[in-house]
Design a protein around this motif. Sequence first.
Motif, PDB file in Angstrom:
ATOM      1  N   ARG A 238     -25.136   6.193  -1.149  1.00 35.16           N
ATOM      2  CA  ARG A 238     -24.033   5.882  -0.229  1.00 35.16           C
ATOM      3  C   ARG A 238     -22.908   6.905  -0.364  1.00 35.16           C
ATOM      4  O   ARG A 238     -22.259   7.263   0.626  1.00 35.16           O
ATOM      5  CB  ARG A 238     -23.508   4.473  -0.508  1.00 35.16           C
TER       6      ARG A 238
ATOM      7  N   TYR B 292     -23.941   9.766   1.548  1.00 41.46           N
ATOM      8  CA  TYR B 292     -23.867   9.427   2.975  1.00 41.46           C
ATOM      9  C   TYR B 292     -22.456   9.631   3.516  1.00 41.46           C
ATOM     10  O   TYR B 292     -22.275  10.131   4.641  1.00 41.46           O
ATOM     11  CB  TYR B 292     -24.321   7.980   3.150  1.00 41.46           C
TER      12      TYR B 292
ATOM     13  N   ARG C 289     -35.921  -0.594   2.725  1.00 46.02           N
ATOM     14  CA  ARG C 289     -34.959  -1.314   3.580  1.00 46.02           C
ATOM     15  C   ARG C 289     -33.547  -1.126   3.046  1.00 46.02           C
ATOM     16  O   ARG C 289     -32.592  -0.955   3.828  1.00 46.02           O
ATOM     17  CB  ARG C 289     -35.326  -2.796   3.629  1.00 46.02           C
ATOM     18  N   ARG C 290     -33.376  -1.138   1.729  1.00 45.74           N
ATOM     19  CA  ARG C 290     -32.054  -0.936   1.152  1.00 45.74           C
ATOM     20  C   ARG C 290     -31.584   0.499   1.365  1.00 45.74           C
ATOM     21  O   ARG C 290     -30.409   0.737   1.659  1.00 45.74           O
ATOM     22  CB  ARG C 290     -32.086  -1.269  -0.342  1.00 45.74           C
TER      23      ARG C 290
ATOM     24  N   GLN D 277     -32.299   2.343   3.833  1.00 38.86           N
ATOM     25  CA  GLN D 277     -31.971   2.534   5.250  1.00 38.86           C
ATOM     26  C   GLN D 277     -30.489   2.317   5.523  1.00 38.86           C
ATOM     27  O   GLN D 277     -29.938   2.902   6.456  1.00 38.86           O
ATOM     28  CB  GLN D 277     -32.802   1.580   6.114  1.00 38.86           C
ATOM     29  N   THR D 278     -29.839   1.477   4.733  1.00 33.85           N
ATOM     30  CA  THR D 278     -28.417   1.202   4.949  1.00 33.85           C
ATOM     31  C   THR D 278     -27.532   2.370   4.554  1.00 33.85           C
ATOM     32  O   THR D 278     -26.340   2.382   4.889  1.00 33.85           O
ATOM     33  CB  THR D 278     -27.996  -0.039   4.150  1.00 33.85           C
TER      34      THR D 278
END
Length: 460
Positions: free
Chosen positions: A402, A405, A430-431, A433-434
């Motif tokens: 993150r 990101y 899935r985690r 992807q955030t």
Amino acid sequence: MEATLLRFIRHLRHHGLEVSPAESLDAMRVAASLGYSDRSLLHAGLACSLAKSEEERIAFDQCFNRFFTLGERSEIVDETVASEEGDSPSSSPDDTDIPPMPGDSAEGEGSGGGGGSGLSMDALRAEVMQAANEVGLEKMEYPTQRGVYRRRILDALGDGEQRQAIAGLADGSPDDQQQAQWLSRLREARIEAVTEVIDRQLLLNNNAKGRSYQEELMRDSSIAAMDSYYRKRLPPLIRKLAKKLASRHRQRLHRAKRGKPDLGKTLRRNLAYGGVPFHRYFRNTRREKSEIYLLCDLSGSVSQWSEVLMLFVQALADVLPNARCFVFCGKSIEVSDIFRQYPEEEALAIIQRQHGMGGSDYGLALTSFRDQIADRLNRRSTVIVLGDGRGNGGNTGIDALRDIYHRARLVLWFNPESRNRWNTGDSEIRRYQTACHYVAECGSLRKLERLLDDLLNLIR
């Protein structure tokens, strides 16, 4: 003559030389100016117009010698050369392989389509080449078509009538039997010439259709499903695909321009002159180069895909000059210097031997990766992570991702697993992807090529 030259250009393309229509027209003008009588002069002229590098020059020399070796008079036939054949008879020993028909004079005629006596091998090759052109031998694409075209050429040469003539003479008088033996030898020589012409055509075609079909299968297949035979052929295919991408996205040089008119600034600065634009101002936008950070998982499950992606990035060095490669099983390690010191395939072997074949620890990998590039990340940075997102139940490192990101322009995650396996078992995709701008499946070379194409469009 143009048909012969076009066949030669097709032969060059089958062997990897890129010849454009404009270059083909240039080659035709060169051949028309130089003529076909002097082979060395023709070779030099065509090489200047069709070979654009030293590597292509070597391939061109091989193709030229191979194309004009067999039946040179049959390949290059014009009125000048045809008229010179009678004045300069060939001294090749093959010309006398077929003896005159028994009992015939120098101008005698054979029966059953056998031709005249004293038939030379050059004349026989010319006859076979003419029949091959009639049946379209240049359209042969696969070695399995050898028997089909052999029968077509023999039918065009009247082989059926000749066999009937041999069978009819075999039970006759001694003279008829001797003539049947001569026709049999002539037929065997013709079959040998047909076989030679077919083998030569296969050599000229270089199995281009078969290689193209094989490449299409490799582009659509998963690397995990490939055996060692096809994996060894991946690096040349990857370089070929990367070359196409690079040519599509390479920055082209244009004439210098002053830029777009800046209408607002021009009007403001010329208010003192009543709005008359004595001073004009232009807007110039300077494109800043993007920086690529590549992080590849070298664990056993996806290491092969990591090697493919790194090969792609290294082959795209012309359009991705600011690319840095990192690999991990545990801690992330930069391997850009290894690619600069060694050839690509040797560098991959060294990287795999020193840092690969371990279990994935995404928490340690992403955290150490963030620490190494944090001071360089900005709005020009693009981060690509290749991995299946399976951390074996350990720390995911999502906080480090993150942080990346929020600093970078783009964060992309390429997952070689099929989508129906995502979020199963220990998968944490899935985690992840955030904390990514885009997560994509790259289960084949074609999908990976498309993803890199889209990426180059974004960062141009």
